[in-house]
Enzyme design. Structure first.
Site: not given
Length: 293
Positions: A108, A273
């Protein structure tokens, strides 16, 4: 704050810039790997993967500038939280710990820092892996229409200083908790104690987190655009791991990454994620495979 950390890892505080020190957990022995966390997390997201890799690697897990237990300088200008500055922090941290060359893995926000570090410091970064992100330029290009609603936070935190900070500080648990809830395929991957740690860490860092995101809508675009115009690409082996979200937004992630990384391995994984917490065995194996390239 006194952070939770990775069991068995030593805690370090390393000065990387004027008035800025990073907190890092370091463990294991062998060839060095630096693991960079994402949003809304701290280095603790690597707790499972780092413990496994420490069997035969020296593993360095810092909190990024502005996050966790690392320093949070005021946003006095756009460069303070540019990925170029944050990448330089990582290079200096590794050097202070005795590692002039190392493999670099980012998730990320940390993946954007890893990307910039690999572009700016190819002699230091031997191999790089990025988890569930697109390069900044491609990310903004890919977001369009109602599908861009999944990234509403990018637009909120891109606004000038003041409003986004006030809005998020009004309900930090609701804001940061939203992403922990909707981005995980398996909510058990972030147990209650770890979740509380993430929420507390983020609530204490709202201005710096917003500044990090604001930079990605400004100075980071300038830096990436200059590299694209100059034809600069990643010179080392690159692994990209992503969940299957490309089709929903109408782009081909592997094609976008291949423009930046000639030596690319791209894999779509069956995770949400927070893949390092949802399937640490898979992610650890992929990081080990990167070292064999």
């Amino acid at each position: 704050m006194t952070p939770l950390s990775i069991p068995g890892f030593a805690q370090h505080r390393v000065r990387v810039d004027d008035g800025v020190s990073l907190h890092a957990a370091v463990g294991g022995s062998g060839s060095p790997i630096v693991l960079l966390h994402g949003f809304p997390q701290t280095h603790l997201m690597w707790r499972h993967v780092a413990a496994d890799l420490a069997a035969d690697h020296t593993v360095v897990c810092p909190d990024l500038r502005g996050y966790g237990a690392s320093d949070k300088p005021a946003e006095t200008g756009p460069e303070v939280y540019s990925k170029r500055t944050m990448a330089r922090d990582v290079i200096r941290l590794a050097a202070e710990l005795g590692h002039e060359r190392f493999d670099l893995v980012g998730h990320d926000r940390g993946a954007l820092v890893a990307f910039r570090a690999a572009l700016d410091h190819p002699r230091a970064v031997t191999r790089v892996a990025v988890l569930d992100v697109l390069p900044t330029l491609d990310m903004w290009d890919a977001l369009h229409g109602v599908s861009a609603a999944v990234a509403f936070h990018l637009y909120l935190m891109a606004q000038p200083p003041g409003l986004p900070e006030r809005m998020i500080e009004g309900a930090p648990d609701a804001f940061f908790g939203h992403f922990l809830d909707v981005w995980a395929n398996d909510p058990r991957a972030v147990p209650s104690g770890v979740r509380r740690h993430y929420l507390d860490a983020c609530a204490a860092a709202v201005p710096s987190i917003v500044a990090d995101y604001r930079a990605s809508a400004g100075v980071d675009i300038d830096h990436d655009s200059a590299d694209r115009a100059a034809g600069n690409r990643l010179a080392m082996p690159v692994t990209v791991l992503q969940q299957d979200w490309g089709a929903a937004l109408g782009f081909q992630a592997e094609q976008l990454w291949s423009a930046w990384a000639p030596d690319l391995r791209h894999r779509t994984v069956d995770c949400g994620h927070f893949m390092a917490e949802e399937d640490p065995g898979l992610i650890g194996a992929e990081i080990r495979a990167l070292g064999e390239r």
